[in-house]
Structures are given as C-alpha cells and as structure tokens.
Design an enzyme around this catalytic site. Sequence first.
Site, PDB file in Angstrom:
ATOM      1  N   LYS A 144      61.241   4.093  63.397  1.00 27.60           N
ATOM      2  CA  LYS A 144      61.860   4.038  65.000  1.00 27.60           C
ATOM      3  C   LYS A 144      61.786   4.916  66.036  1.00 27.60           C
ATOM      4  CE  LYS A 144      64.461   0.429  66.470  1.00 27.60           C
ATOM      5  NZ  LYS A 144      64.471  -0.683  66.212  1.00 27.60           N
TER       6      LYS A 144
HETATM    7  N1  GLU Z   1      62.305  -3.394  67.668  1.00 32.96           N
HETATM    8  C1  GLU Z   1      62.271  -4.695  66.952  1.00 32.96           C
HETATM    9  C2  GLU Z   1      63.168  -4.559  65.420  1.00 32.96           C
HETATM   10  O1  GLU Z   1      64.271  -3.654  65.690  1.00 32.96           O
HETATM   11  C3  GLU Z   1      60.783  -4.867  66.422  1.00 32.96           C
HETATM   12  C4  GLU Z   1      59.910  -3.950  65.730  1.00 32.96           C
HETATM   13  C5  GLU Z   1      58.498  -4.194  65.351  1.00 32.96           C
HETATM   14  O2  GLU Z   1      58.167  -5.191  65.900  1.00 32.96           O
HETATM   15  O3  GLU Z   1      58.033  -3.165  64.803  1.00 32.96           O
HETATM   16  O4  GLU Z   1      63.293  -5.021  64.658  1.00 32.96           O
END
Ligand code: GLU
Length: 451
Positions: A144
Amino acid sequence: MADGEVTTPADVGAETDKSPAAVEEASARRRGAGPKRGDGAEVSNLDIVRHHFELAADRLALADDVRVVFWTPYREVTVQIPVKLSDGRTHVFSGYRIQHNGARGPYKGGIRFHPEVDVDEVRALASLMTWKTAVANVPFGGAKGGVNCPGDLEPSELQEIARSFMDKIEKVLGPNRDIPAPDVNTNAQVMAWLMDEYGKLHGHTPAIVTGKPIALEGSYGREAATGRGCVYMFREAAPHLGVSPADTTFVVQGYGNVGSWAARIMQQLGARMVAVSDANGAIRSDQGIDASKLQEYLSAGGTITDFDGAEEIDPDDLVAVPCDVFIPAALGGMINEHNAERMRCKVIVEGANSPTTPAADRILRDQDVYIIPDVMANAGGVVVSYFEWAQNLQHFRWDEREVNDKLGTVMRRAYREVSGRAREEGIDLRQAAYLVGIERVVEASRTRGYI
Ligand code: GLU
C-alpha cells in the site's frame, strides 16, 4: 508566512497563532471536506488487522517466528514530498510505500492521498492487501502507499504530488515487482500521471500501475470493479440469508468510487437505496434515492444535502436507518463500539477497508448481522487490477462483458471457499477469510523456502 517558506502538514495554514488548537483548526480548514475516519473508533486500522491476523494465526497454530515473518512488512519506504501549493508556499508531505509480503507474486495495492495517512495506517492496509489477494487467489502479494496531503487539492497540485511521489519510489516498483493502483482520493487521472512519470525513466510501461484511464490502456470495468465485486458477493450470499436482491433496501456510507458504483449496480438489480452519506452530510428517503441521478448531481458539483426528494439527517444517524444491507464505503473505524448497537441492518458488505472494529464485530454478531468482510467483499478492485495487468503484459484488450464475467467467477469462487470454511469450522466469514488467505501465503512461502 513568507512566500517560499517551507511548512509541514501540521502547520499548514497557521499564519501567526501556533497554539495546538489554532494549528489543528487551520489544518482542518486546509484539508477541506475530505472523508474522515470514524471519530469514535476505539482502535486504529493497524490494531484491527493485527487482531484478526493473531486470531487466525492461533487457529492455524503458527509458530511465533513464522508469525513475525507474516506480520512485519518486507520493505517500508518513506519519502519527503515538498510541493509548492496554490497558496504560494512549499508544503512538505510524507509519502509511504510499504510492501508487506511478496510470496505469491509482485506487491500490489493502492495509493491514497489523505491527511490522516501515516505509517501505521499504510502498514495495516498493506497487510490487508496480502490477505485480500490471497483470498481472491490472484497471483500478487500485498502493498500500500499513501501521501498525507489534503484531500481537496487543485488538479495541478495533485499532479505535482503524484509525479514527485513516483520519482521517489520508482526504484522499488516495476511490473514484476510492485504495481500501484487507485485508493482514497486517487483515480484514473492520478494513475496516468504515475505511469507517465515512470515511463520517462523506463520507457512506456503500462503494467506499472492499474486503474488507468481507458485511453491509456486501462481496463474496461476497472472503475466499477470494487463496487461491482461487493454486489456480486452480496448476490452470492443472498439466497442463504433469505433476502432477494430485487426487494432489498440498502444504505451507503461514503459516496465515492466504491459506494456510488455499488449503489448503482444494486439499483440495477431492483434494490432501493434508502439513505446515503458523503463527506458533506447524509440524506434519507424511504421511497428511495436514485443512485444514478445522485451520482450525476454530485459530479456536477451538487451538495448531497440539497439533493431533491430526500431529507437531510445527521451523518451519525446513518447507521441507525433500518435497511437490509449496509455498505460502509468510506474510511476505517466508521462502525465501532460506540455506534454498532444502533445498526438496524441484516447484512454489512464492507466496501471500505477496516470499517468495522473488533468490538463492533462482536456486538453485530450478537445482533445476528451477517458481515461480508473487506478482505473478500472489496477484492473486486484488485481482481480487475489483475486483469488489467494481464492485458497490459499482453498488449491486448478484453471487452467489458468479459471482464465482468471473469470478475463474477473469481468473486463467487472466493465466496464459496470462504463461506465453506466458515461453516466447517463454525466461525464467521472474516475469520474464515483470514484463515484461507494466511494458509495460501504460508504455503507459497514454504514452497519458496522462505520459512
Ligand atoms: N485500493 C484497492 C484496494 O484496497 C485496489 C488495489 C489494487 O487494485 O491494487 O483493494
């Protein structure tokens, strides 16, 4: 403050009065009307994820040394992002990219731009991505990123932050290494800037980020994917719960990308939205609030509380609106020990990450509320990110129907696997999802010889 003087986020906007109250007030003013974390939450997002990890690790009898490997992140990068904003001053934000576990594939996870981002929150979200990609069984690890900037920036300011952030983290990224995506306050446009900045150094590399615009090798269906995935999960659960999607009433907390798409797709099934909130307030109508019209109205700059045909309610009372399905799609900790008892729904589908604290989980279990947890419910985003990445690597494009069909297959399979495990062991879906996710990561790590 003089033009060009450097400030940190804590003293953004504080002109002369440096008292903590004045600084806080000025900072809140500068942050604007971004979504805020549940004020009453008794624990952090990191506490929430840690709690569920430890429970599952106990059940799996994971040894302490193995737990440490899966609890601590593989790599944490913190960078300085100095940006001159439209007030003429340079503000220094902190940017983070945390790669939690890559045993199952390249690190994968979104980037959020929000004033409340800090290293612990990004750690929590990165580990949640590890379990989420494993539950959905897509070949990624978990990561993240985030920048603690205001949520209401001008497009030119956003672009500068995005490019500066990419310049500083590009060394740990790559289509086979770590692939960012959108999250809170970032979207396809931000992904386009990130891809462009990476391309200046490495040549055109569409697979470096997912959630891109269609015009720049984004995937059909990606924008709606998280919301659509939530609805697919609910549809899978509905027959077992004795609810029919066509007769369902629902409430959405947070009308951003996830909430508004979930609402529009629920509405296509015949369900009725009876209350909804965003960062500016909350509204309610027992006759139903048209999800598509509300989306158009908000995109055109309307304020939610002025939307025709609905009455304004206190956002704190949203949880108490009777409905079949409650969809939290805002920030973490919004359902907590202070408000869980007031909830009047049968099902919660967690569109947001970590919206429910463990204490709220217990209260809701006693109230027989069925929770489809974040780690499976909102996996649709990363599943279609996987499809986008696969299309980019092949320089090929699937049509929207194909994307949505494949998303449905993955979400249904995940629901069946997790709910089957929950039944077998007599546990809730959240615990079962953590068990399934952790087992897969442990197996990959053992097979690689890491543990
Ligand atoms: N931000 C989204 C999540 O929390 C998508 C992450 C992604 O597609 O890599 O799942």
